[in-house]
Design an enzyme around this catalytic site. Sequence first.
Site, short mmCIF file in Angstrom:
data_model
loop_
_atom_site.label_atom_id
_atom_site.label_comp_id
_atom_site.label_asym_id
_atom_site.label_seq_id
_atom_site.Cartn_x
_atom_site.Cartn_y
_atom_site.Cartn_z
N GLY A 16 2.98 7.27 -7.67
CA GLY A 16 3.66 7.81 -8.86
C GLY A 16 5.08 8.25 -8.58
CB ILE A 36 6.58 4.81 -2.62
CG1 ILE A 36 7.20 6.22 -2.58
CG2 ILE A 36 6.55 4.19 -1.22
CD1 ILE A 36 6.46 7.22 -1.70
CE1 TYR A 66 2.23 -6.53 -6.70
CE2 TYR A 66 -0.13 -6.91 -6.82
CZ TYR A 66 0.97 -6.50 -6.11
OH TYR A 66 0.84 -6.05 -4.83
CG ASN A 112 -6.94 -3.75 -7.34
OD1 ASN A 112 -6.69 -2.75 -8.03
ND2 ASN A 112 -6.46 -3.93 -6.13
CE1 TYR A 148 -3.61 2.62 0.63
CE2 TYR A 148 -2.20 3.40 2.41
CZ TYR A 148 -3.29 3.58 1.57
OH TYR A 148 -4.04 4.72 1.66
CB VAL A 149 1.88 3.81 -2.06
CG1 VAL A 149 2.46 5.23 -2.05
CG2 VAL A 149 3.01 2.79 -2.17
CD GLU A 153 0.17 -23.40 -12.62
OE1 GLU A 153 -0.08 -23.59 -11.42
OE2 GLU A 153 1.32 -23.45 -13.10
#
Lengths: 173, 173
Positions: free
Chosen positions: B101, B104, B139, B132, B94-95, B151
């Site tokens: 931007g 972090i 990621y 999300n 979490y940031v 899978e």
Amino acid sequence: MNFKIRPATKEDCKGISRMIMELAVYVKMPDQVKISHEELERDGFCQNPFFECLVAEVPEENKSTEGFTLVGYAFYFYTYSTWKGRSVYLEDLYVMPEFRGNGIGKGLLSKVAEVGKKKQCVRLQMSVFDWNTPSRDFYAAKGAQDLTESEGWHFIRFDNQSLDNLANEAPKD
Amino acid sequence: MNFKIRPATKEDCKGISRMIMELAVYVKMPDQVKISHEELERDGFCQNPFFECLVAEVPEENKSTEGFTLVGYAFYFYTYSTWKGRSVYLEDLYVMPEFRGNGIGKGLLSKVAEVGKKKQCVRLQMSVFDWNTPSRDFYAAKGAQDLTESEGWHFIRFDNQSLDNLANEAPKD
């Protein structure tokens, strides 16, 4: 059938390793197993173990056709939810095919739940393949929720080169 | 922007607790948070901690509009694959929105990968909601695989009454 569930000892790691491979064959991914019994001994029986394991054992007179008395295992570790706290995660639950239908899988699962409750865990979690209907039905019948279906959780992984790349980009202290 | 990533201390738990709630609001489940900073202190800073945490800190002159200098966190623990061995699981990343931007989030993620590699972990895993897209894209852009898609892994949970029922049915020793 007479069976006993007990915490694994270091000496059980060869038997656990054999059953890990049997389970991998069952889920059609035997070439994925890269772990040896020596690594299990090192990582599960040290100061801060990475996992815990229960084994199901039958008496000598009920041994398997190949002569084994360790006939099942439950491999688990502790995780943590930032919403709910301590949790237990069941990585593997396995009973050898010739010993199924005797309540051994159920016994192992319940025992992990009991161990977790004693550690003040509020959740028992695991992952299953979508095609593995027998396992999904087994867990659902005992009251488990499928969070991928109900809440849309997806499971994400970095490994090999993508993990190395990430680690190499870490800010210097 | 100037920021520093460091291991959390017991004194950071209030700030981490605040950000856990901010993240829960972002994923639209604020009523799910039942954990207090006292529990984080107890479970993360004991002999065998249940989790580890990194925090991102900015200098006093860059503090948030509400006056906070802890502006992000990565909450993780160690898990274990019976096929591959030691793994690290990122429970939360979490940031705070006003600090996004600036690299972090990327810094926290890379640092967890680095910490994991130092502990000989071969995988970094996490879960994300299917809706999300910003997180899933973040990621994926860094090389993560979505194992639920590729899978067919589903995430299963026992809690509350279903966990109690299981534990109560455990075979006696």
